[in-house]
Design an enzyme around this catalytic site. Structure first.
Site, PDB file in Angstrom:
ATOM      1  N   ILE A  12       0.773  -1.244  -0.121  1.00 12.58           N
ATOM      2  CA  ILE A  12      -0.116   0.161  -0.180  1.00 12.58           C
ATOM      3  C   ILE A  12       0.965   1.245  -0.006  1.00 12.58           C
ATOM      4  O   ILE A  12       0.572   2.310  -0.558  1.00 12.58           O
ATOM      5  CB  ILE A  12      -0.995  -0.088   1.340  1.00 12.58           C
ATOM      6  CG1 ILE A  12      -1.825  -1.080   1.127  1.00 12.58           C
ATOM      7  CG2 ILE A  12      -1.899   1.313   1.296  1.00 12.58           C
ATOM      8  CD1 ILE A  12      -2.806  -1.604   2.293  1.00 12.58           C
ATOM      9  N   LEU A  33      12.466  -2.639   5.323  1.00 13.20           N
ATOM     10  CA  LEU A  33      12.511  -3.754   4.127  1.00 13.20           C
ATOM     11  C   LEU A  33      12.457  -5.017   4.554  1.00 13.20           C
ATOM     12  O   LEU A  33      13.109  -6.248   3.868  1.00 13.20           O
ATOM     13  CB  LEU A  33      14.074  -3.458   3.529  1.00 13.20           C
ATOM     14  CG  LEU A  33      14.155  -1.894   2.725  1.00 13.20           C
ATOM     15  CD1 LEU A  33      15.743  -1.962   2.027  1.00 13.20           C
ATOM     16  CD2 LEU A  33      13.088  -1.888   1.779  1.00 13.20           C
ATOM     17  N   TYR A 141      -3.815  -8.689  16.904  1.00 14.47           N
ATOM     18  CA  TYR A 141      -3.416  -7.678  15.874  1.00 14.47           C
ATOM     19  C   TYR A 141      -4.487  -6.584  15.910  1.00 14.47           C
ATOM     20  O   TYR A 141      -4.411  -5.468  15.787  1.00 14.47           O
ATOM     21  CB  TYR A 141      -3.420  -8.384  14.391  1.00 14.47           C
ATOM     22  CG  TYR A 141      -3.381  -7.475  13.284  1.00 14.47           C
ATOM     23  CD1 TYR A 141      -2.238  -6.953  12.528  1.00 14.47           C
ATOM     24  CD2 TYR A 141      -4.567  -7.069  12.513  1.00 14.47           C
ATOM     25  CE1 TYR A 141      -2.082  -5.996  11.697  1.00 14.47           C
ATOM     26  CE2 TYR A 141      -4.529  -6.253  11.412  1.00 14.47           C
ATOM     27  CZ  TYR A 141      -3.464  -5.687  11.056  1.00 14.47           C
ATOM     28  OH  TYR A 141      -3.499  -4.647   9.829  1.00 14.47           O
TER      29      TYR A 141
HETATM   30  C1  UD2 Z   1      -8.575 -10.250   6.319  1.00 14.37           C
HETATM   31  C2  UD2 Z   1      -6.991 -10.289   6.392  1.00 14.37           C
HETATM   32  C3  UD2 Z   1      -6.954 -10.632   7.935  1.00 14.37           C
HETATM   33  C4  UD2 Z   1      -7.479  -9.737   8.988  1.00 14.37           C
HETATM   34  C5  UD2 Z   1      -9.014 -10.063   8.422  1.00 14.37           C
HETATM   35  C6  UD2 Z   1      -9.633  -8.980   9.436  1.00 14.37           C
HETATM   36  C7  UD2 Z   1      -5.644 -10.593   4.461  1.00 14.37           C
HETATM   37  C8  UD2 Z   1      -4.754 -11.641   3.644  1.00 14.37           C
HETATM   38  N1  UD2 Z   1      -6.250 -11.093   5.733  1.00 14.37           N
HETATM   39  O1  UD2 Z   1      -8.887 -11.500   6.096  1.00 14.37           O
HETATM   40  O2  UD2 Z   1      -5.350 -10.532   8.160  1.00 14.37           O
HETATM   41  O3  UD2 Z   1      -7.158  -8.565   8.908  1.00 14.37           O
HETATM   42  O4  UD2 Z   1      -9.178  -9.456   7.275  1.00 14.37           O
HETATM   43  O5  UD2 Z   1     -11.180  -9.390   9.123  1.00 14.37           O
HETATM   44  O6  UD2 Z   1      -5.611  -9.207   4.272  1.00 14.37           O
HETATM   45  N2  UD2 Z   1      -9.740 -17.946   1.076  1.00 14.37           N
HETATM   46  C9  UD2 Z   1     -10.024 -18.966   0.110  1.00 14.37           C
HETATM   47  N3  UD2 Z   1      -8.896 -19.463  -0.491  1.00 14.37           N
HETATM   48  C10 UD2 Z   1      -7.908 -18.766  -0.432  1.00 14.37           C
HETATM   49  C11 UD2 Z   1      -7.592 -17.812   0.379  1.00 14.37           C
HETATM   50  C12 UD2 Z   1      -8.708 -17.412   1.034  1.00 14.37           C
HETATM   51  O7  UD2 Z   1     -11.160 -19.571   0.051  1.00 14.37           O
HETATM   52  O8  UD2 Z   1      -6.841 -19.639  -1.147  1.00 14.37           O
HETATM   53  C13 UD2 Z   1     -11.061 -17.235   1.835  1.00 14.37           C
HETATM   54  C14 UD2 Z   1     -10.600 -17.205   3.200  1.00 14.37           C
HETATM   55  O9  UD2 Z   1     -11.076 -18.222   3.966  1.00 14.37           O
HETATM   56  C15 UD2 Z   1     -11.770 -16.059   3.331  1.00 14.37           C
HETATM   57  C16 UD2 Z   1     -11.771 -15.093   2.209  1.00 14.37           C
HETATM   58  O10 UD2 Z   1     -11.097 -16.034   1.161  1.00 14.37           O
HETATM   59  O11 UD2 Z   1     -13.224 -16.515   3.787  1.00 14.37           O
HETATM   60  C17 UD2 Z   1     -10.813 -14.039   2.274  1.00 14.37           C
HETATM   61  O12 UD2 Z   1      -9.591 -14.410   2.861  1.00 14.37           O
HETATM   62  P1  UD2 Z   1      -8.632 -13.327   2.911  1.00 14.37           P
HETATM   63  O13 UD2 Z   1      -7.398 -13.906   3.940  1.00 14.37           O
HETATM   64  O14 UD2 Z   1      -8.246 -12.705   1.712  1.00 14.37           O
HETATM   65  O15 UD2 Z   1      -9.045 -12.093   3.704  1.00 14.37           O
HETATM   66  P2  UD2 Z   1     -10.021 -11.938   5.282  1.00 14.37           P
HETATM   67  O16 UD2 Z   1     -10.967 -10.891   5.023  1.00 14.37           O
HETATM   68  O17 UD2 Z   1     -10.418 -13.256   5.562  1.00 14.37           O
END
Ligand code: UD2
Length: 304
Positions: A12, A33, A141
């Site tokens: 970002i 880094l 976090y």
């Molecule tokens: C995001 C943040 C996490 C935390 C969270 C807070 C990232 C990577 N993750 O998680 O750190 O801040 O927000 O709410 O920024 N998924 C799949 N297949 C894959 C990878 C992910 O199905 O190969 C699913 C995962 O199980 C989830 C959705 O995709 O249901 C989004 O996953 P994510 O890790 O990109 O983001 P999130 O919102 O769960």
């Protein structure tokens, strides 16, 4: 105007550096880094890189010299790592945060914007999530980011420091690392599709997220630095998409039909996330978010 971006060599941060340089600003990046990369930064006469750690108070004080505006993004960014090693995470996200905040007020900085997170909301009782939704973090976090918000507000009251915490939802775009276990789903899906591998859906694929393109996040950061709004502000598009729709859109954009595999839901996942972004739109004047298909096209083309 001189802008200091901690974590400016990261995903970002580097896009925000580009946006600030494009409008003629002087930019100093302070980055250790560890996850940021020099290659993310352009060669530009108005850009300076200082390699250092936010827990090093002397180095942070030197980085503040002559600075009018601070965007503080440097952090331990992994929720999972914060669960595994909460003390290490806190050293970056609490001690490091406070070091930057205190150096900024001592240096007489006019404005400080920092990365808060949607993670402070946990699993909200109602959707969409606006900034008055009660905080209920589910990880060290998320708690660290909530404490950041409280410190920033206290520094406003005690010292008159003008701050805004930007609560990013699911950010995607070029320069996001697809290979870490903590990578966002879009970077993982793009990487796998390009490699001819199936996409793994954790659960039924009907979970939803508000995916925002990193260029729009950079615009939001610049608007936040320009503004006088204090407190916290969601950074999201206001539209949520299911993973099944995401996979279909990515297939259409790339011209490659993705093979889908379904696995068990990921432990600790929230089902639905949907942001109210009215504060971003009305108070910061940020509009015109890239539709998911457009952002995915830019990501797909950038990695080609
Ligand atoms: C995001 C943040 C996490 C935390 C969270 C807070 C990232 C990577 N993750 O998680 O750190 O801040 O927000 O709410 O920024 N998924 C799949 N297949 C894959 C990878 C992910 O199905 O190969 C699913 C995962 O199980 C989830 C959705 O995709 O249901 C989004 O996953 P994510 O890790 O990109 O983001 P999130 O919102 O769960």
């Amino acid at each position: 105007m001189t802008y200091l971006l901690t974590g400016g060599a990261g995903f970002i941060g580097s896009h925000t550096v580009d946006a600030l340089l494009a409008r003629g600003a002087r930019v100093r990046v302070f980055d250790n880094l560890s996850t940021g990369r020099r290659e993310n930064l352009p060669a530009h006469p108005a850009l300076e890189l200082m390699v250092g750690d936010i827990r090093d108070a002397d180095a942070v004080a030197r980085a503040m010299d002559g600075v009018t505006h601070v965007l503080h993004l440097a952090a331990q960014v992994s929720v999972a790592a914060s669960v595994d090693a909460p003390c290490d995470s806190a050293s970056h996200n609490l001690t490091g945060f406070l070091t930057v905040l205190d150096a900024a007020r001592r240096a007489g900085v006019r404005r400080l914007v920092y990365a808060s997170s949607a993670a402070v909301y946990g699993t909200p009782a109602r959707l969409p999530i606006d900034e008055t939704t009660p905080a209920a973090p589910l990880s060290p976090y998320g708690l660290e980011k909530l404490v950041n918000d409280q410190y920033a507000q206290l520094f406003g009251a005690l010292y008159g420091l003008s701050t805004l915490g930007v609560r990013y939802f699911n950010v995607y775009g070029p320069r996001q690392d697809p290979r870490s276990p903590y990578s966002g789903v879009i970077s993982i899906f793009c990487d796998r599709l390009r490699g001819g591998e199936p996409l793994t859906l954790h659960g039924d694929g009907r979970q939803t997220r508000d995916f925002i393109y990193v260029g729009d996040v950079a615009r939001a950061n610049v608007a936040a630095l320009d503004a006088t709004l204090t407190g916290v502000c969601n950074v999201a598009t206001g539209h949520s998409t299911s993973l099944l729709d995401l996979a279909a859109t990515l297939g259409a954009v790339s011209g490659r039909a993705p093979a889908l595999r379904f696995g068990p839901p990921r432990a600790g996942d929230i089902r639905d996330s949907a942001a109210d972004n009215q504060r971003l739109v009305t108070a910061l004047g940020v509009t015109g978010f890239a539709p998911l298909a457009d952002g995915l096209r830019r990501l797909w083309d950038a990695a080609a």
